[in-house]
Scaffold this motif. Sequence first.
Motif, PDB file in Angstrom:
ATOM      1  N   SER A   9      -6.106   0.343  15.119  1.00 52.61           N
ATOM      2  CA  SER A   9      -6.076   0.921  13.773  1.00 52.61           C
ATOM      3  C   SER A   9      -5.822  -0.161  12.735  1.00 52.61           C
ATOM      4  O   SER A   9      -6.407  -0.126  11.654  1.00 52.61           O
ATOM      5  N   PHE A  10      -5.006  -1.137  13.068  1.00 50.96           N
ATOM      6  CA  PHE A  10      -4.760  -2.255  12.154  1.00 50.96           C
ATOM      7  C   PHE A  10      -6.061  -3.038  11.929  1.00 50.96           C
ATOM      8  O   PHE A  10      -6.402  -3.370  10.805  1.00 50.96           O
ATOM      9  N   VAL A  11      -6.777  -3.320  13.010  1.00 48.81           N
ATOM     10  CA  VAL A  11      -8.037  -4.052  12.907  1.00 48.81           C
ATOM     11  C   VAL A  11      -9.041  -3.243  12.092  1.00 48.81           C
ATOM     12  O   VAL A  11      -9.757  -3.779  11.240  1.00 48.81           O
ATOM     13  N   ALA A  12      -9.089  -1.948  12.326  1.00 47.79           N
ATOM     14  CA  ALA A  12     -10.024  -1.101  11.601  1.00 47.79           C
ATOM     15  C   ALA A  12      -9.723  -1.091  10.112  1.00 47.79           C
ATOM     16  O   ALA A  12     -10.618  -1.179   9.278  1.00 47.79           O
ATOM     17  N   VAL A  13      -8.452  -0.979   9.775  1.00 48.24           N
ATOM     18  CA  VAL A  13      -8.074  -0.891   8.366  1.00 48.24           C
ATOM     19  C   VAL A  13      -8.191  -2.242   7.675  1.00 48.24           C
ATOM     20  O   VAL A  13      -8.729  -2.333   6.569  1.00 48.24           O
ATOM     21  N   VAL A  14      -7.755  -3.286   8.309  1.00 47.66           N
ATOM     22  CA  VAL A  14      -7.684  -4.584   7.639  1.00 47.66           C
ATOM     23  C   VAL A  14      -9.013  -5.344   7.719  1.00 47.66           C
ATOM     24  O   VAL A  14      -9.401  -6.003   6.757  1.00 47.66           O
ATOM     25  N   VAL A  15      -9.738  -5.235   8.805  1.00 48.72           N
ATOM     26  CA  VAL A  15     -10.938  -6.055   8.974  1.00 48.72           C
ATOM     27  C   VAL A  15     -12.216  -5.263   8.720  1.00 48.72           C
ATOM     28  O   VAL A  15     -13.073  -5.683   7.947  1.00 48.72           O
ATOM     29  N   VAL A  16     -12.379  -4.136   9.358  1.00 46.99           N
ATOM     30  CA  VAL A  16     -13.646  -3.410   9.307  1.00 46.99           C
ATOM     31  C   VAL A  16     -13.800  -2.632   8.013  1.00 46.99           C
ATOM     32  O   VAL A  16     -14.881  -2.627   7.409  1.00 46.99           O
ATOM     33  N   LEU A  17     -12.785  -1.960   7.573  1.00 43.60           N
ATOM     34  CA  LEU A  17     -12.878  -1.120   6.376  1.00 43.60           C
ATOM     35  C   LEU A  17     -13.318  -1.889   5.136  1.00 43.60           C
ATOM     36  O   LEU A  17     -14.194  -1.404   4.402  1.00 43.60           O
ATOM     37  N   PRO A  18     -12.804  -3.073   4.851  1.00 44.47           N
ATOM     38  CA  PRO A  18     -13.312  -3.803   3.675  1.00 44.47           C
ATOM     39  C   PRO A  18     -14.802  -4.135   3.777  1.00 44.47           C
ATOM     40  O   PRO A  18     -15.521  -4.079   2.771  1.00 44.47           O
TER      41      PRO A  18
END
Length: 85
Positions: A9-18
Amino acid sequence: MYETWAVLSFVAVVVVLPFVILALLCFFVLVLVRLLRGPQRSRTLDAEEARSMQELHRGLSDFEKRIENLETILLDKETEHGRQE
């Protein structure tokens, strides 16, 4: 197991979402630019369209001359018919 979901979830929010947000913004900007510029037309289509318009104008000019000639013939016949009476 909890740590794996936390990391994902951290990777999704910080890396993928932007990147997803950036891609959506780019997409909307491209769509907006395309709408503002209008439809793209090729030069060959414009040249063909101009040629067609010229042919149409020539044809209408010839048609106008024919109508004028017919009007002249009709008026001449009316004046001849008026003189005979």
